[in-house]
Design a protein around this motif. Structure first.
Motif, mmCIF file in Angstrom:
data_model
loop_
_atom_site.group_PDB
_atom_site.id
_atom_site.type_symbol
_atom_site.label_atom_id
_atom_site.label_comp_id
_atom_site.label_asym_id
_atom_site.label_seq_id
_atom_site.Cartn_x
_atom_site.Cartn_y
_atom_site.Cartn_z
ATOM 1 N N PRO A 162 -12.298 24.019 -7.048
ATOM 2 C CA PRO A 162 -11.086 24.535 -6.381
ATOM 3 C C PRO A 162 -11.104 26.043 -6.244
ATOM 4 O O PRO A 162 -11.633 26.744 -7.108
ATOM 5 N N GLY A 163 -10.471 26.499 -5.178
ATOM 6 C CA GLY A 163 -10.395 27.935 -4.933
ATOM 7 C C GLY A 163 -9.055 28.532 -5.346
ATOM 8 O O GLY A 163 -8.852 29.735 -5.203
ATOM 9 N N ASN A 164 -8.142 27.700 -5.841
ATOM 10 C CA ASN A 164 -6.808 28.178 -6.247
ATOM 11 C C ASN A 164 -6.149 27.076 -7.084
ATOM 12 O O ASN A 164 -6.702 25.968 -7.218
ATOM 13 N N LEU A 165 -4.965 27.377 -7.626
ATOM 14 C CA LEU A 165 -4.310 26.405 -8.516
ATOM 15 C C LEU A 165 -3.820 25.175 -7.753
ATOM 16 O O LEU A 165 -3.754 24.074 -8.307
ATOM 17 N N TYR A 166 -3.486 25.379 -6.489
ATOM 18 C CA TYR A 166 -3.158 24.232 -5.632
ATOM 19 C C TYR A 166 -4.368 23.286 -5.563
ATOM 20 O O TYR A 166 -4.226 22.056 -5.718
ATOM 21 N N GLY A 167 -5.558 23.871 -5.356
ATOM 22 C CA GLY A 167 -6.777 23.055 -5.319
ATOM 23 C C GLY A 167 -7.026 22.362 -6.651
ATOM 24 O O GLY A 167 -7.491 21.210 -6.696
ATOM 25 N N VAL A 168 -6.705 23.044 -7.748
ATOM 26 C CA VAL A 168 -6.819 22.413 -9.073
ATOM 27 C C VAL A 168 -5.919 21.174 -9.133
ATOM 28 O O VAL A 168 -6.315 20.115 -9.641
ATOM 29 N N SER A 169 -4.707 21.305 -8.586
ATOM 30 C CA SER A 169 -3.782 20.159 -8.636
ATOM 31 C C SER A 169 -4.305 18.990 -7.809
ATOM 32 O O SER A 169 -4.073 17.823 -8.151
ATOM 33 N N ALA A 184 0.852 -1.199 0.000
ATOM 34 C CA ALA A 184 0.000 0.000 0.000
ATOM 35 C C ALA A 184 0.881 1.239 0.000
ATOM 36 O O ALA A 184 2.006 1.210 0.507
ATOM 37 N N VAL A 185 0.327 2.314 -0.568
ATOM 38 C CA VAL A 185 1.055 3.587 -0.609
ATOM 39 C C VAL A 185 0.192 4.650 0.054
ATOM 40 O O VAL A 185 -1.018 4.742 -0.205
ATOM 41 N N VAL A 186 0.804 5.445 0.913
ATOM 42 C CA VAL A 186 0.168 6.685 1.403
ATOM 43 C C VAL A 186 0.952 7.812 0.750
ATOM 44 O O VAL A 186 2.140 8.011 1.038
ATOM 45 N N HIS A 187 0.288 8.510 -0.160
ATOM 46 C CA HIS A 187 0.998 9.507 -0.980
ATOM 47 C C HIS A 187 0.691 10.926 -0.490
ATOM 48 O O HIS A 187 -0.386 11.465 -0.731
ATOM 49 N N LEU A 188 1.676 11.488 0.202
ATOM 50 C CA LEU A 188 1.537 12.838 0.769
ATOM 51 C C LEU A 188 2.426 13.856 0.074
ATOM 52 O O LEU A 188 2.145 15.057 0.130
ATOM 53 N N ALA A 189 3.508 13.409 -0.536
ATOM 54 C CA ALA A 189 4.526 14.354 -1.034
ATOM 55 C C ALA A 189 3.940 15.321 -2.044
ATOM 56 O O ALA A 189 3.166 14.938 -2.923
ATOM 57 N N GLY A 190 4.294 16.571 -1.894
ATOM 58 C CA GLY A 190 3.827 17.583 -2.835
ATOM 59 C C GLY A 190 3.995 18.959 -2.236
ATOM 60 O O GLY A 190 4.483 19.110 -1.115
ATOM 61 N N ASP A 191 3.618 19.944 -3.010
ATOM 62 C CA ASP A 191 3.648 21.324 -2.533
ATOM 63 C C ASP A 191 2.319 21.603 -1.825
ATOM 64 O O ASP A 191 1.260 21.585 -2.455
ATOM 65 N N PRO A 192 2.334 21.856 -0.495
ATOM 66 C CA PRO A 192 1.086 21.982 0.257
ATOM 67 C C PRO A 192 0.548 23.412 0.344
ATOM 68 O O PRO A 192 -0.461 23.651 1.011
ATOM 69 N N ARG A 193 1.194 24.341 -0.336
ATOM 70 C CA ARG A 193 0.819 25.748 -0.145
ATOM 71 C C ARG A 193 -0.404 26.132 -0.984
ATOM 72 O O ARG A 193 -0.369 26.006 -2.207
ATOM 73 N N PRO A 194 -1.461 26.622 -0.338
ATOM 74 C CA PRO A 194 -2.632 27.065 -1.107
ATOM 75 C C PRO A 194 -2.270 28.128 -2.149
ATOM 76 O O PRO A 194 -2.926 28.228 -3.181
ATOM 77 N N GLU A 195 -1.208 28.891 -1.902
ATOM 78 C CA GLU A 195 -0.814 29.958 -2.832
ATOM 79 C C GLU A 195 0.298 29.503 -3.786
ATOM 80 O O GLU A 195 0.901 30.322 -4.487
ATOM 81 N N ALA A 196 0.577 28.215 -3.833
ATOM 82 C CA ALA A 196 1.691 27.710 -4.664
ATOM 83 C C ALA A 196 1.469 28.065 -6.128
ATOM 84 O O ALA A 196 0.346 28.018 -6.626
#
Ligand SMILES: NC(=O)C1=CN([C@@H]2O[C@H](COP(=O)(O)OP(=O)(O)OC[C@H]3O[C@@H](n4cnc5c(N)ncnc54)[C@H](O)[C@@H]3O)[C@@H](O)[C@H]2O)C=CC1
Ligand SMILES: O=C1O[C@H](COP(=O)(O)O)[C@@H](O)[C@H](O)[C@H]1O
Length: 262
Positions: free
Chosen positions: A148-155, A70-82
């Motif tokens: 989504p409310g921002n591009l981070y949310g789009v991602s 199993a994989v728990v995939h958390l890695a990424g840019d977490p900033r709402p303003e990224a």
């Protein structure tokens, strides 16, 4: 058997909340692009199970996936303003690489860290701040379309859609957890929105433990504590995953101090 579990983004806040709570419950393979200092590793994890790699690198990810259940995939840019270039690379390309290499390696299930920001545009001027309060019955339950409310949310919405694709095309079990606001010890201070979507450290660890252990096809669930003030339903997480949260932001003042019971 779902072990070993590959945890991407293991050195970050969510990764550490998970390892602090259930570090001894699974056989882990921990991955982050930053080296993990020894204080970030649970007892029993040896150096061979700690991988410094970027989730966008398909060769490194293929190696990391070998033998994983199993994989728990958390890695990424977490900033709402990224900015777009960062979420495109780290969140969208990285998540596609995780799903693709998981399928190639025969992994059974992937839990994907999605976000409240995949749906944050439901928080319209007309609905807020009332929807953050106890006496308002507005609820999102995971069946609604992303907004989504921002591009981070789009991602994050893109990651959920990638998960849908890899489930339908490759039969991978996928759960997308729209995480609220994780803080340690108390809910976000003086922040109604954050208190309505608080996820405590222990509920976070328990929720991802259920994501590792439960059986599912494709799911979108909300990852928040059992907050009396809430606009995300947690019924689906309870029903499908057996999520049983212990914390509630209403046990704290708006300033984040525990309310003493008389
Ligand atoms: N903390 C929160 O309240 C929430 C977090 N999330 C999501 O949960 C996940 C984890 O968030 P946090 O722990 O708060 O963030 P964080 O920034 O504390 O941790 C992220 C970790 O991922 C690693 N990382 C970033 N890009 C990488 C890449 N390309 N390859 C390998 N490793 C990479 C970083 O080095 C870091 O250790 C993120 O996907 C975030 O979007 C979603 C909603 C709320
Ligand atoms: O997805 C995320 O959401 C939380 C909460 O959002 P906020 O805009 O209310 O702060 C955020 O703290 C976290 O960094 C982010 O990854």
């Amino acid at each position: 058997m779902d072990d070993p579990v590959l945890l991407t983004g293991a050195g970050g806040r969510v990764g550490q909340a998970i390892l602090n709570g259930i570090g001894d419950a699974h056989e882990w393979r921990l991955l982050d692009r930053e080296p993990l200092s020894s204080d970030r590793l649970p007892a029993g994890v040896d150096e061979d199970d700690v991988i410094v790699a970027d989730v966008t690198d398909d060769e490194e990810m293929a190696e990391a996936m070998a033998g994983v259940g199993a994989v728990v995939h958390l890695a990424g840019d977490p900033r709402p303003e990224a900015p777009w270039n960062s979420v495109l690379e780290n969140n969208i390309d990285g998540t596609q690489t995780v799903f693709e290499t998981a399928v190639e390696a025969g992994v059974e299930k992937v839990a994907f860290a999605s976000s409240n920001h995949a749906v944050s545009a439901y928080e319209t001027d007309a609905r807020t701040p009332e929807m953050y309060r106890t006496d308002d019955d507005y609820r999102l339950d995971g069946t609604e379309l992303p907004r989504p409310g921002n591009l981070y949310g789009v991602s994050k919405a893109a990651g959920e859609t990638l998960g849908r694709y890899y489930h339908d095309a490759e039969d991978l079990s996928v759960v997308c957890v729209r995480i609220g606001n994780l803080t340690e010890g108390h809910p976000p201070r003086n922040y109604e929105r954050g208190q309505a979507m608080w996820l405590s450290y222990r509920d976070c660890a328990h929720l991802f433990d259920r994501c590792i252990r439960a059986d599912y096809d494709y799911e979108i669930v909300y990852g928040i504590s059992d907050n009396e003030r809430k606009y995300y339903a947690i019924d689906r997480a309870k029903e499908v995953l057996g999520y049983d949260p212990q914390d509630d932001s209403a046990a704290y003042t708006l300033g984040g101090d525990p309310i003493e019971e008389s």
